[in-house]
Design a protein around this motif. Sequence first.
Motif, PDB file in Angstrom:
ATOM      1  N   PRO A 190       0.714  -1.367   0.115  1.00 52.65           N
ATOM      2  CA  PRO A 190      -0.013   0.024  -0.034  1.00 52.65           C
ATOM      3  C   PRO A 190       0.924   1.185   0.051  1.00 52.65           C
ATOM      4  O   PRO A 190       0.384   2.329  -0.528  1.00 52.65           O
ATOM      5  CB  PRO A 190      -0.801  -0.345   1.440  1.00 52.65           C
ATOM      6  CG  PRO A 190      -1.000  -1.604   1.565  1.00 52.65           C
ATOM      7  CD  PRO A 190       0.344  -2.122   1.053  1.00 52.65           C
ATOM      8  N   VAL A 191       1.832   1.188   0.785  1.00 53.38           N
ATOM      9  CA  VAL A 191       2.708   2.386   0.726  1.00 53.38           C
ATOM     10  C   VAL A 191       3.236   2.889  -0.684  1.00 53.38           C
ATOM     11  O   VAL A 191       3.254   4.123  -0.941  1.00 53.38           O
ATOM     12  CB  VAL A 191       3.815   2.427   1.731  1.00 53.38           C
ATOM     13  CG1 VAL A 191       4.657   3.690   1.837  1.00 53.38           C
ATOM     14  CG2 VAL A 191       3.064   2.273   3.212  1.00 53.38           C
ATOM     15  N   VAL A 192       3.676   1.889  -1.281  1.00 47.25           N
ATOM     16  CA  VAL A 192       4.341   2.168  -2.512  1.00 47.25           C
ATOM     17  C   VAL A 192       3.281   2.469  -3.456  1.00 47.25           C
ATOM     18  O   VAL A 192       3.254   3.643  -4.297  1.00 47.25           O
ATOM     19  CB  VAL A 192       5.052   0.651  -3.153  1.00 47.25           C
ATOM     20  CG1 VAL A 192       5.450   1.312  -4.561  1.00 47.25           C
ATOM     21  CG2 VAL A 192       6.099   0.356  -2.362  1.00 47.25           C
ATOM     22  N   TRP A 193       2.252   1.933  -3.348  1.00 50.64           N
ATOM     23  CA  TRP A 193       0.937   2.222  -4.114  1.00 50.64           C
ATOM     24  C   TRP A 193       0.594   3.784  -4.056  1.00 50.64           C
ATOM     25  O   TRP A 193       0.407   4.254  -5.057  1.00 50.64           O
ATOM     26  CB  TRP A 193      -0.048   1.016  -3.867  1.00 50.64           C
ATOM     27  CG  TRP A 193      -1.516   1.581  -4.684  1.00 50.64           C
ATOM     28  CD1 TRP A 193      -2.489   2.336  -4.211  1.00 50.64           C
ATOM     29  CD2 TRP A 193      -1.722   1.209  -6.000  1.00 50.64           C
ATOM     30  NE1 TRP A 193      -3.398   2.566  -5.194  1.00 50.64           N
ATOM     31  CE2 TRP A 193      -3.078   1.773  -6.229  1.00 50.64           C
ATOM     32  CE3 TRP A 193      -1.087   0.298  -6.861  1.00 50.64           C
ATOM     33  CZ2 TRP A 193      -3.548   1.619  -7.528  1.00 50.64           C
ATOM     34  CZ3 TRP A 193      -1.826   0.179  -8.153  1.00 50.64           C
ATOM     35  CH2 TRP A 193      -3.148   0.624  -8.552  1.00 50.64           C
ATOM     36  N   PHE A 194       0.292   4.133  -2.901  1.00 52.35           N
ATOM     37  CA  PHE A 194      -0.061   5.363  -2.741  1.00 52.35           C
ATOM     38  C   PHE A 194       0.927   6.504  -3.123  1.00 52.35           C
ATOM     39  O   PHE A 194       0.619   7.516  -3.647  1.00 52.35           O
ATOM     40  CB  PHE A 194      -0.729   5.657  -1.481  1.00 52.35           C
ATOM     41  CG  PHE A 194      -2.132   5.018  -1.344  1.00 52.35           C
ATOM     42  CD1 PHE A 194      -3.188   5.913  -2.104  1.00 52.35           C
ATOM     43  CD2 PHE A 194      -2.462   3.826  -0.845  1.00 52.35           C
ATOM     44  CE1 PHE A 194      -4.513   5.192  -1.945  1.00 52.35           C
ATOM     45  CE2 PHE A 194      -3.853   3.203  -0.968  1.00 52.35           C
ATOM     46  CZ  PHE A 194      -4.923   4.148  -1.362  1.00 52.35           C
ATOM     47  N   SER A 195       2.141   6.284  -3.084  1.00 56.63           N
ATOM     48  CA  SER A 195       3.160   7.195  -3.353  1.00 56.63           C
ATOM     49  C   SER A 195       3.199   7.323  -5.008  1.00 56.63           C
ATOM     50  O   SER A 195       3.563   8.343  -5.433  1.00 56.63           O
ATOM     51  CB  SER A 195       4.650   7.023  -2.828  1.00 56.63           C
ATOM     52  OG  SER A 195       5.114   5.704  -3.306  1.00 56.63           O
ATOM     53  N   GLU A 196       2.904   6.180  -5.521  1.00 53.84           N
ATOM     54  CA  GLU A 196       2.866   6.316  -7.129  1.00 53.84           C
ATOM     55  C   GLU A 196       1.721   6.714  -7.710  1.00 53.84           C
ATOM     56  O   GLU A 196       1.413   7.046  -8.926  1.00 53.84           O
ATOM     57  CB  GLU A 196       3.184   4.651  -7.590  1.00 53.84           C
ATOM     58  CG  GLU A 196       4.645   4.659  -7.291  1.00 53.84           C
ATOM     59  CD  GLU A 196       4.810   3.055  -7.883  1.00 53.84           C
ATOM     60  OE1 GLU A 196       4.151   2.140  -8.139  1.00 53.84           O
ATOM     61  OE2 GLU A 196       6.179   2.788  -7.866  1.00 53.84           O
ATOM     62  N   LEU A 197       0.512   6.655  -6.761  1.00 55.02           N
ATOM     63  CA  LEU A 197      -0.783   7.021  -7.369  1.00 55.02           C
ATOM     64  C   LEU A 197      -0.835   8.405  -8.252  1.00 55.02           C
ATOM     65  O   LEU A 197      -1.463   8.214  -9.524  1.00 55.02           O
ATOM     66  CB  LEU A 197      -1.656   6.900  -6.358  1.00 55.02           C
ATOM     67  CG  LEU A 197      -3.351   6.922  -6.690  1.00 55.02           C
ATOM     68  CD1 LEU A 197      -3.753   5.986  -7.749  1.00 55.02           C
ATOM     69  CD2 LEU A 197      -4.392   7.137  -5.613  1.00 55.02           C
ATOM     70  N   PRO A 198      -0.302   9.291  -7.895  1.00 58.97           N
ATOM     71  CA  PRO A 198      -0.698  10.543  -8.589  1.00 58.97           C
ATOM     72  C   PRO A 198       0.075  10.407 -10.000  1.00 58.97           C
ATOM     73  O   PRO A 198      -0.488  10.791 -11.007  1.00 58.97           O
ATOM     74  CB  PRO A 198       0.262  11.738  -7.794  1.00 58.97           C
ATOM     75  CG  PRO A 198       0.065  11.230  -6.607  1.00 58.97           C
ATOM     76  CD  PRO A 198       0.273   9.740  -6.629  1.00 58.97           C
ATOM     77  N   ARG A 199       1.078   9.803 -10.112  1.00 55.27           N
ATOM     78  CA  ARG A 199       1.561   9.434 -11.453  1.00 55.27           C
ATOM     79  C   ARG A 199       0.830   8.341 -12.225  1.00 55.27           C
ATOM     80  O   ARG A 199       0.652   8.558 -13.515  1.00 55.27           O
ATOM     81  CB  ARG A 199       3.386   8.820 -11.262  1.00 55.27           C
ATOM     82  CG  ARG A 199       3.852   8.461 -12.433  1.00 55.27           C
ATOM     83  CD  ARG A 199       5.345   7.924 -12.295  1.00 55.27           C
ATOM     84  NE  ARG A 199       4.991   6.618 -11.517  1.00 55.27           N
ATOM     85  CZ  ARG A 199       4.698   5.341 -11.799  1.00 55.27           C
ATOM     86  NH1 ARG A 199       4.088   5.315 -13.422  1.00 55.27           N
ATOM     87  NH2 ARG A 199       4.553   4.281 -11.414  1.00 55.27           N
ATOM     88  N   ARG A 200       0.288   7.424 -11.434  1.00 54.69           N
ATOM     89  CA  ARG A 200      -0.609   6.528 -12.257  1.00 54.69           C
ATOM     90  C   ARG A 200      -1.848   7.358 -12.764  1.00 54.69           C
ATOM     91  O   ARG A 200      -2.383   7.034 -13.962  1.00 54.69           O
ATOM     92  CB  ARG A 200      -1.026   5.317 -11.638  1.00 54.69           C
ATOM     93  CG  ARG A 200       0.051   4.398 -11.169  1.00 54.69           C
ATOM     94  CD  ARG A 200      -0.572   3.470 -10.288  1.00 54.69           C
ATOM     95  NE  ARG A 200       0.366   2.389  -9.932  1.00 54.69           N
ATOM     96  CZ  ARG A 200       0.678   1.263 -10.639  1.00 54.69           C
ATOM     97  NH1 ARG A 200       0.102   1.039 -11.846  1.00 54.69           N
ATOM     98  NH2 ARG A 200       1.642   0.415 -10.011  1.00 54.69           N
ATOM     99  N   LEU A 201      -2.405   8.162 -12.153  1.00 55.03           N
ATOM    100  CA  LEU A 201      -3.733   8.798 -12.280  1.00 55.03           C
ATOM    101  C   LEU A 201      -3.302   9.796 -13.665  1.00 55.03           C
ATOM    102  O   LEU A 201      -4.085   9.852 -14.527  1.00 55.03           O
ATOM    103  CB  LEU A 201      -4.264   9.791 -11.331  1.00 55.03           C
ATOM    104  CG  LEU A 201      -4.829   8.839 -10.248  1.00 55.03           C
ATOM    105  CD1 LEU A 201      -5.129   9.584  -8.988  1.00 55.03           C
ATOM    106  CD2 LEU A 201      -6.297   8.267 -10.823  1.00 55.03           C
ATOM    107  N   ALA A 202      -2.063  10.575 -13.459  1.00 52.97           N
ATOM    108  CA  ALA A 202      -1.780  11.476 -14.769  1.00 52.97           C
ATOM    109  C   ALA A 202      -1.824  10.509 -16.009  1.00 52.97           C
ATOM    110  O   ALA A 202      -2.236  10.989 -16.888  1.00 52.97           O
ATOM    111  CB  ALA A 202      -0.451  12.254 -14.303  1.00 52.97           C
ATOM    112  N   ALA A 203      -1.201   9.391 -15.948  1.00 52.76           N
ATOM    113  CA  ALA A 203      -1.054   8.639 -17.169  1.00 52.76           C
ATOM    114  C   ALA A 203      -2.546   8.217 -17.625  1.00 52.76           C
ATOM    115  O   ALA A 203      -2.808   8.231 -18.852  1.00 52.76           O
ATOM    116  CB  ALA A 203      -0.289   7.257 -16.944  1.00 52.76           C
ATOM    117  N   ALA A 204      -3.278   7.983 -16.635  1.00 49.47           N
ATOM    118  CA  ALA A 204      -4.812   7.533 -17.032  1.00 49.47           C
ATOM    119  C   ALA A 204      -5.444   8.594 -17.751  1.00 49.47           C
ATOM    120  O   ALA A 204      -6.283   8.555 -18.542  1.00 49.47           O
ATOM    121  CB  ALA A 204      -5.586   6.960 -15.936  1.00 49.47           C
TER     122      ALA A 204
END
Length: 407
Positions: A61-75
Amino acid sequence: MSETEVTTAPRPLLLADDRPAARAWTLDPALRHLNHGSFGAVPLAAQERQQELRARMESAPVVWFSELPRRLAAARTDLAAFLGAAPGDLALVPNASAGASVVYAGLERRGGGEIVVTDHGYGAVTMGAERLARRWGGRVRTARVPLDAGEEQAYEAVMAEVGEATGLVVVDQVTSATARRLPVERIAARTRRLGIPLLVDGAHAPGLIAAPLDGWDGDFWTGNLHKWGCAPRGTAALVARGPLRDGLYPLIDSWGAADPYPERFDHQGTLDATGQLAAPAALGFVDSVWGWPAARRYMDELAGYGARIVGAALAGLTGADASVDVGMPVPGMRLVRLPDGLGADRLAADALRDRAPAELGVEAAFTSFGGVGYLRLSAHVYNTAEDYEYFAEKCVPVLGEWARAAR
Ligand SMILES: Cc1ncc(COP(=O)(O)O)c(C=O)c1O
């Protein structure tokens, strides 16, 4: 009627391995699903993608949420391409209601505080406009657009309510209860010249209309990917252009507050955003199997066929013409007039929707406009002519009984 109205049943769409298209969804085969428009339906491919993303989230979860903004920008970039919007104009929101709420929350009082809506507006979005008008010390003005009004008449009806006191105009690109388009591009061009902000409710547009934002020059637009785009629920876009967008913030205040629009929407606290991240898989699925243009063509032909045979069955029952002349029709959805006594207001129409699964074996949309009840038929790629033939043969006689009981 749409230009592509057909009199013969379109051949069902198949998957690459020749199975019926419906096999790529998990819809209950004990029911007919004739209301894709309200809540969509998610193909297995996108459900599996979301499940995969959830598993990744739960594994770290910690890795996931730190990467989330980058993933959302790609989506966002993928979804913007589908909609014909610039990625830098598009923010992700959970639904079209949220998109409208963000605009209502972020706009300062303008003009004399009046907000122009139409009598085709989605009830919840119109109620938000009423609350905003109260906050602004103004009022809502409702443009009356006849159901059969063409582009010119609809445009004139909306603009007749716009004046010096207008602080915001809210218009649907595709209306919910009446399944018609409104001339939003023309209204946008005029309101822009007048310096009046415009919010377009495009909840139904993505998937139903090709690149609904191509050439868009309005202030605010919101639309759902979880309707016709088949994305997991919780996936909608807010597209904003011009200086007013700097005042737009996500409904959940979080760490992105200092970021510019739209990046600040990529931070909304601890939320499960896997549905939004899986949305491109839903769009890609339809695209890879049939291509969106062919899918849209099929949806439109099938809805036209469905309306024709259901309308004929209703006319046979009541002796009254059940066909509906909708100005600026939309592909994939049609209205059929219900027998007198059924669905005369929204609550009565909702009650029909709630009875339909158990008593008719269908999920269907019943709507109301101007005191008249309608069956709003939707068609997506997984529907077949047989769905509407079933409705015409088995459900229409029951509707007749309901109408007699209601009188
Ligand atoms: C025109 C219109 N606006 C807004 C909405 C609200 O969409 P959501 O429930 O996803 O916020 C709908 C839903 O049907 C709609 O048809």
